[in-house]
Enzyme design. Structure first.
Site, mmCIF file in Angstrom:
data_model
loop_
_atom_site.group_PDB
_atom_site.id
_atom_site.type_symbol
_atom_site.label_atom_id
_atom_site.label_comp_id
_atom_site.label_asym_id
_atom_site.label_seq_id
_atom_site.Cartn_x
_atom_site.Cartn_y
_atom_site.Cartn_z
ATOM 1 C CG ASP A 150 -11.523 17.049 -13.161
ATOM 2 O OD1 ASP A 150 -10.847 16.591 -14.095
ATOM 3 O OD2 ASP A 150 -12.492 16.440 -12.657
ATOM 4 C CE LYS A 189 -14.087 8.939 -16.913
ATOM 5 N NZ LYS A 189 -14.478 10.099 -16.142
ATOM 6 C CE1 TYR A 227 -18.066 11.841 -14.343
ATOM 7 C CE2 TYR A 227 -17.498 11.710 -12.021
ATOM 8 C CZ TYR A 227 -17.894 11.101 -13.200
ATOM 9 O OH TYR A 227 -18.112 9.765 -13.208
ATOM 10 N NE ARG A 257 -2.837 0.384 3.375
ATOM 11 C CZ ARG A 257 -2.115 0.446 4.497
ATOM 12 N NH1 ARG A 257 -1.319 1.485 4.740
ATOM 13 N NH2 ARG A 257 -2.179 -0.515 5.391
HETATM 14 C C1 LIG Z 1 -14.881 10.450 -14.793
HETATM 15 C C2 LIG Z 1 -14.514 11.745 -14.234
HETATM 16 C C3 LIG Z 1 -14.187 11.883 -12.882
HETATM 17 C C4 LIG Z 1 -14.255 10.727 -11.906
HETATM 18 O O1 LIG Z 1 -13.322 9.738 -12.214
HETATM 19 P P1 LIG Z 1 -13.525 8.169 -11.937
HETATM 20 O O2 LIG Z 1 -12.268 7.588 -12.447
HETATM 21 O O3 LIG Z 1 -14.747 7.745 -12.702
HETATM 22 O O4 LIG Z 1 -13.720 8.003 -10.476
HETATM 23 C C5 LIG Z 1 -13.814 13.143 -12.438
HETATM 24 N N1 LIG Z 1 -13.782 14.201 -13.257
HETATM 25 C C6 LIG Z 1 -14.106 14.102 -14.558
HETATM 26 C C7 LIG Z 1 -14.056 15.315 -15.424
HETATM 27 C C8 LIG Z 1 -14.490 12.880 -15.097
HETATM 28 O O5 LIG Z 1 -14.825 12.798 -16.382
#
Ligand SMILES: *Cc1c(COP(=O)(O)O)cnc(C)c1O
Length: 377
Positions: A170, A195, A98, A46
């Protein structure tokens, strides 16, 4: 180094034991200790894993940062980020983040004494106005999901610095290939590596990147203390993927520019939201802070019937949540990603029932355009 050279080499040296060019998957939970109090710097999985450390270093370099701190999902990284504030603190957020971020903040973390203000950060005045005595953080997403509104990152970092607030961006939609928030003075970059960074729709992951020693020290502590770490195999897959991030992003964008023009010029959509269209209200800001426009497009088809027809009949676009994979995806934000946002709030943001979001993949663009044309027949 250039982006692609860093993507292929940063954080990766040939394995010292065998010379393996690719960093091995250190699939181990623990490490043999030589004697009491003596080890090779690795004690427990971890806390330390070399596959993870290599991936963290790799993405940190691509984001022009010093440190990467990886988590098992994007939301796990968002959650860990909130460990930098405490009960009674206030956070100013983009009102169009998001959906899962909104849910975590508003429906989970609010119960722990955190206070959130949701404002349209496209206008910096709204951020200034929302700041209170107990404000500790500014959290923005640019471009936003799914409306593709932009926030001026340099402006945000200046506001934050003046008041010693932590600024967070983000950057999932742009990927480090098209935008590097740290270079505008933002303190922490967040990615859902699920993504574009991973890009093959086969990993859930998240990462925070910073150049601040102090923030890194705390987040590294939190990563170990809360334990939401990604598996070595997932880290390895992400590192396999960053090697092609540049070529994938180039193709995503090339396709998206053509696809947005098609939606716009054919008159099929009432309104097209894409920062690469000169009609986008923040086209100039897009050109200033991004090196490209990305692969995400939203379009309002004016009536629910047309939107439903496309969502139901497309054959190459897959109806599904998520984005940023090599395969094209289509989604209905009002009922899918933003289902947990109240309808009045959704409509205020422009997330109508006739809005469709496209994650334009790297297939042949003619096939993607024909797919939508055929769906409407
Ligand atoms: C998908 C997404 C998240 C969350 O990520 P996960 O990997 O699904 O937990 C946060 N911000 C944006 C812009 C996203 O598209």
């Amino acid at each position: 180094m250039g982006f692609s050279t860093d993507a292929i080499h940063s954080g990766q040296q040939p394995d010292p034991v065998t010379g393996a060019v690719i960093t091995p998957i250190y699939q181990t939970s623990t490490y043999a200790q030589e004697e009491l109090g003596k080890n090779k710097g690795y004690e427990y999985g971890r806390t330390h894993n070399l596959t993870r450390a290599s991936m963290e270093k790799n993405i940190a370099t691509l984001e022009k940062g010093k440190y990467g701190i990886a988590f098992a999902s994007g939301l796990a990284s968002t959650h860990a980020l909130l460990s930098l504030v405490k009960a009674g603190d206030h956070i100013v957020c983009s009102d169009n983040v998001y959906g899962g971020t909104y849910r975590l903040f508003e429906l989970v973390m609010k119960d722990y004494g955190l206070e959130f203000s949701w404002v349209n950060t496209s206008d910096l005045i709204n951020i200034e106005k929302a700041i209170k005595n107990n404000t500790k953080m500014i959290y923005v997403e640019t471009p936003t999901n799914p409306m593709l509104n932009l926030t001026d990152l340099k402006g945000v970092s200046e506001i934050a610095k003046k008041r010693s607030l932590i600024s967070v961006c983000d950057n999932t939609f742009m990927s480090p290939y098209f935008q590097n928030p740290l270079t505008f003075g933002i303190d922490i970059v967040l990615h859902s590596s699920t993504k574009y960074i991973n890009g093959h729709s086969d990993v859930i992951g998240g990462i925070l990147v910073t150049s601040s020693d102090k923030i890194h020290e705390r987040l590294r502590y939190i990563q170990n203390a809360t334990g939401g770490v990604p598996s070595p195999f997932d880290c390895w897959l992400v590192m396999r993927s960053t090697k092609t991030l540049a070529v994938r992003m180039e193709r995503h964008e090339k396709n998206a520019v053509q696809f947005a023009k098609f939606l716009n010029d054919s008159g099929i959509a009432k309104k097209v939201f894409y920062p690469g269209l000169s009609s986008h209200p923040q086209y100039e800001l897009a050109k200033k802070q991004m090196r490209g426009f990305g692969g995400m497009i939203s379009a309002d088809f004016g009536d629910v019937q047309t939107a439903k027809k496309i969502l139901k009949n497309v054959k190459i676009f897959t109806l599904g949540e998520s984005l940023g994979g090599v395969e094209s995806l289509i989604s209905h934000p009002a009922s899918m990603t933003h289902g947990s946002v109240p309808k009045e709030d959704r409509e205020k943001l422009g997330i109508t029932d006739s809005l469709v979001r496209f994650s334009v993949g790297i297939e042949d663009i003619e096939d993607l355009i024909d797919d939508v044309k055929n769906a409407l027949k």
